[in-house]
Scaffold this motif. Structure first.
Motif, PDB file in Angstrom:
ATOM      1  N   MET A  74       0.703  -1.114  -0.072  1.00  9.85           N
ATOM      2  CA  MET A  74      -0.124   0.016  -0.026  1.00  9.85           C
ATOM      3  C   MET A  74       0.790   1.414   0.003  1.00  9.85           C
ATOM      4  SD  MET A  74      -2.975  -1.164  -0.179  1.00  9.85           S
ATOM      5  CE  MET A  74      -3.893   0.506  -0.276  1.00  9.85           C
ATOM      6  N   THR A  75       1.956   1.264   0.448  1.00 13.11           N
ATOM      7  CA  THR A  75       3.073   2.345   0.420  1.00 13.11           C
ATOM      8  C   THR A  75       3.365   2.679  -0.841  1.00 13.11           C
ATOM      9  OG1 THR A  75       3.469   2.018   2.963  1.00 13.11           O
ATOM     10  CG2 THR A  75       4.803   3.305   1.679  1.00 13.11           C
ATOM     11  N   ALA A  76       3.783   1.581  -1.606  1.00  9.59           N
ATOM     12  CA  ALA A  76       4.223   1.749  -2.808  1.00  9.59           C
ATOM     13  C   ALA A  76       3.553   2.191  -3.665  1.00  9.59           C
ATOM     14  CB  ALA A  76       4.797   0.430  -3.422  1.00  9.59           C
ATOM     15  N   GLN A 103       6.173  14.787  -9.861  1.00  6.67           N
ATOM     16  CA  GLN A 103       7.572  14.467  -9.448  1.00  6.67           C
ATOM     17  C   GLN A 103       7.647  13.100  -9.673  1.00  6.67           C
ATOM     18  OE1 GLN A 103       8.739  17.362  -8.004  1.00  6.67           O
ATOM     19  NE2 GLN A 103       6.740  18.076  -8.177  1.00  6.67           N
ATOM     20  N   ARG A 104       8.703  12.286  -9.318  1.00  7.44           N
ATOM     21  CA  ARG A 104       9.000  11.041  -9.285  1.00  7.44           C
ATOM     22  C   ARG A 104       9.225  10.079  -8.151  1.00  7.44           C
ATOM     23  NH1 ARG A 104       8.473  13.449 -13.403  1.00  7.44           N
ATOM     24  NH2 ARG A 104       9.829  13.526 -15.315  1.00  7.44           N
ATOM     25  N   ALA A 105       8.800   9.043  -8.017  1.00  9.02           N
ATOM     26  CA  ALA A 105       8.925   8.050  -6.971  1.00  9.02           C
ATOM     27  C   ALA A 105       8.952   6.494  -7.414  1.00  9.02           C
ATOM     28  CB  ALA A 105       7.771   8.260  -5.772  1.00  9.02           C
ATOM     29  N   THR A 106       9.754   5.747  -6.996  1.00  8.99           N
ATOM     30  CA  THR A 106       9.879   4.571  -7.670  1.00  8.99           C
ATOM     31  C   THR A 106      10.230   3.244  -6.373  1.00  8.99           C
ATOM     32  OG1 THR A 106      10.537   5.402  -9.709  1.00  8.99           O
ATOM     33  CG2 THR A 106      10.829   2.792  -9.183  1.00  8.99           C
ATOM     34  N   PHE A 107       9.688   2.651  -6.354  1.00  4.67           N
ATOM     35  CA  PHE A 107       9.832   1.179  -5.326  1.00  4.67           C
ATOM     36  C   PHE A 107      10.724   0.208  -6.353  1.00  4.67           C
ATOM     37  CE2 PHE A 107       7.611   3.043  -1.910  1.00  4.67           C
ATOM     38  CZ  PHE A 107       8.414   2.847  -0.842  1.00  4.67           C
ATOM     39  N   GLY A 108      12.004   0.054  -6.420  1.00  2.25           N
ATOM     40  CA  GLY A 108      12.414  -0.975  -7.484  1.00  2.25           C
ATOM     41  C   GLY A 108      13.520  -2.037  -6.714  1.00  2.25           C
ATOM     42  N   ARG A 109      13.380  -2.110  -5.550  1.00  7.25           N
ATOM     43  CA  ARG A 109      14.092  -3.040  -4.798  1.00  7.25           C
ATOM     44  C   ARG A 109      13.286  -3.381  -3.649  1.00  7.25           C
ATOM     45  NH1 ARG A 109      19.828  -2.472  -1.868  1.00  7.25           N
ATOM     46  NH2 ARG A 109      20.107  -4.465  -1.070  1.00  7.25           N
ATOM     47  N   VAL A 124       4.735  10.203   1.671  1.00  2.37           N
ATOM     48  CA  VAL A 124       4.807   8.762   1.635  1.00  2.37           C
ATOM     49  C   VAL A 124       5.079   8.101   2.803  1.00  2.37           C
ATOM     50  CG1 VAL A 124       6.128   6.781   0.481  1.00  2.37           C
ATOM     51  CG2 VAL A 124       5.661   8.945  -0.799  1.00  2.37           C
ATOM     52  N   GLU A 125       6.030   8.899   3.791  1.00  2.84           N
ATOM     53  CA  GLU A 125       6.397   8.187   5.048  1.00  2.84           C
ATOM     54  C   GLU A 125       5.028   8.229   5.957  1.00  2.84           C
ATOM     55  OE1 GLU A 125       9.458   8.470   8.920  1.00  2.84           O
ATOM     56  OE2 GLU A 125       9.261  10.055   7.301  1.00  2.84           O
ATOM     57  N   GLU A 182       0.550   5.396   8.579  1.00  6.73           N
ATOM     58  CA  GLU A 182      -0.663   5.175   9.084  1.00  6.73           C
ATOM     59  C   GLU A 182      -1.226   3.610   8.477  1.00  6.73           C
ATOM     60  OE1 GLU A 182      -2.954   8.243   7.074  1.00  6.73           O
ATOM     61  OE2 GLU A 182      -2.597   9.691   8.408  1.00  6.73           O
ATOM     62  N   ARG A 183      -0.837   3.406   7.169  1.00  3.22           N
ATOM     63  CA  ARG A 183      -1.155   2.007   6.945  1.00  3.22           C
ATOM     64  C   ARG A 183      -0.652   0.910   8.068  1.00  3.22           C
ATOM     65  NH1 ARG A 183      -4.847  -0.893   3.700  1.00  3.22           N
ATOM     66  NH2 ARG A 183      -4.044  -2.993   4.207  1.00  3.22           N
ATOM     67  N   ALA A 184       0.766   1.040   8.238  1.00  4.46           N
ATOM     68  CA  ALA A 184       1.143   0.000   9.192  1.00  4.46           C
ATOM     69  C   ALA A 184       0.430   0.216  10.635  1.00  4.46           C
ATOM     70  CB  ALA A 184       2.756   0.503   9.331  1.00  4.46           C
ATOM     71  N   GLY A 185      -0.178   1.299  10.966  1.00  2.00           N
ATOM     72  CA  GLY A 185      -0.978   1.172  12.297  1.00  2.00           C
ATOM     73  C   GLY A 185      -2.128   0.401  11.960  1.00  2.00           C
ATOM     74  N   ARG A 186      -2.645   0.529  10.770  1.00  6.50           N
ATOM     75  CA  ARG A 186      -4.009  -0.060  10.460  1.00  6.50           C
ATOM     76  C   ARG A 186      -3.591  -1.829  10.624  1.00  6.50           C
ATOM     77  NH1 ARG A 186      -5.055   4.368   7.084  1.00  6.50           N
ATOM     78  NH2 ARG A 186      -4.434   3.173   5.256  1.00  6.50           N
TER      79      ARG A 186
END
Length: 396
Positions: free
Chosen positions: A236-238, A250-256, A292-293, A298-302
């Motif tokens: 969900m964070t990605a 802007q640009r944001a990428t989870f690549g690893r 994003v953080e 918030e998602r981790a808390g749920r």
């Protein structure tokens, strides 16, 4: 030796027979072979080769201070393209050949440089070689670096036959100006129908580690409502990073991503994802990463998990010397001056106070960091001529 001949010689080094991509990891066999090729080319041209203990090298045509340095890097991302880095090195050697063919005698020395671990694909710090050379990363931080197999940077350097000192390099003491030629990593020049462009700036960018921790458990016997699954928090964070980057331009990428225990039939206990983020300004980048953080927390808390975010490598915005860029554009008959979202050694040298510029060579698809990365030979040769013209002007 012509550009085409040099390109044919270098192209097979580190190339995968499966994907066609390149695996030139710093201080490993293929990258060392490429460096051997470079040193042989320099010696064949009677260039004065100097190397430091950290894997950087500069070969000079002429002696004296205030030299004009060009070049790039020979390492690659994992399964990368042929042009990112090597195009600048081969073009630099070919430009010296062209200047000699023209009968040019430079009033200032001209150097060809290769910086190690530009991609940061092994030790996680982009432009590590130029950062070490300029002193923008300290010896203690550098000595703490390990690759994903646990190999320490110092051990990798020693295994490659180097004698690392991790301090600022004397290689740069004679450099008055740096001009890096690079394949464009985008389609700006395609849209402008121009073969060569000049850089105006580099967007600020960084790499951030997101550690999600939960509870390992059985994939079959654990009820969905009883799980503390960090994979859900990561996923969900990605998705949130993608949305926030799109909304802000802007640009944001989870690549690893790394997963523990990484079993098909187990709920993981930990998921670590690395986000690459880039923004049009330092404020925009900070806002993107912060949002994003926040959404990840918030998602981790749920989910009953936790999130810890750690910036691993952050580079400020770089605005190249405007007068130098304008001068180079004029030499190249009004070549367009354009921004880039990719980091380069040129940005590190610029931040260290060295007057710096970049040339870009058109990339027909804009694809980079991929085996599909490409530049037409005619454009590569136009880049060589453009670089020769620029070097002749700056070394008068």
């Amino acid at each position: 030796m012509s550009f085409e001949a040099m390109w044919r010689d270098l192209s097979p080094v580190g190339r995968s027979g499966i994907s066609g991509g390149y695996h030139r990891q710093p201080f490993a066999a293929a990258e060392r072979e490429a460096m051997t090729w470079f040193t042989e080319q320099c010696r064949a041209r009677d260039l004065r080769l100097r190397m430091d203990g950290n894997g950087n090298a500069i070969a000079w045509w002429g002696d004296g201070p205030g030299g004009v340095l060009t070049g790039s890097h020979l390492d690659s991302v994992i399964d990368g393209g042929a042009y990112d880095g090597p195009l600048g090195v081969v073009s630099a050697l070919a430009a010296i050949d062209e200047l000699r063919d023209r009968g040019v005698t430079p009033g200032r020395p001209i150097g060809v440089g290769v910086f190690c671990e530009e991609e940061g694909s092994r030790f996680g710090i982009a432009c590590l070689g130029s950062r070490l050379a300029t002193g923008s990363i300290g010896p203690q931080q550098a000595a703490s670096l390990h690759d994903r197999d646990g190999v320490a940077l110092l051990d990798a350097m020693a295994a490659a036959g180097l004698e690392p000192d991790l301090g600022p390099s004397p290689l740069l003491q004679d450099v008055g100006t740096f001009v890096e030629l690079h394949v464009e990593q985008g389609r700006d020049l395609v849209d402008r129908d121009r073969a060569v462009g000049v850089a105006s700036e580099i967007w600020p960018h960084g790499r951030y580690r997101f550690d999600f921790r939960g509870e390992a458990n059985h994939a079959g016997t654990t009820r969905m409502e009883d799980r503390r699954d960090p994979m859900l928090s990561y996923a969900m964070t990605a998705l949130a990073a993608n949305k926030q980057a799109r909304l802000g331009g802007q640009r944001a990428t989870f690549g690893r991503v790394d997963v523990i225990p990484n079993g098909t039939n187990a709920v993981p206990s930990q998921v670590t994802g690395w986000m690459d983020a880039r923004g049009e300004s330092e404020e925009a980048l900070a806002a993107l990463v912060g949002e994003v953080e926040r959404l990840g927390t918030e998602r981790a808390g749920r989910d009953g998990t936790t999130l810890e975010m750690t910036p691993e490598s952050v580079s400020a915005a770089v605005r190249f010397d405007r007068d130098l860029a304008a001068r180079i554009s004029g030499v190249l008959d009004g070549a367009p001056v354009i921004p880039t979202m990719a980091g380069h050694d040129a940005g590190v040298l610029s931040a260290a106070g060295i007057p710096t510029a970049m040339l870009f060579v058109r990339n027909p698809t804009g694809v980079s960091h991929s085996p599909a990365e490409h530049a037409e030979m005619a454009d590569c040769l136009a880049g060589v001529t453009a670089l020769a013209d620029v070097l002749a002007e700056l070394a008068r």
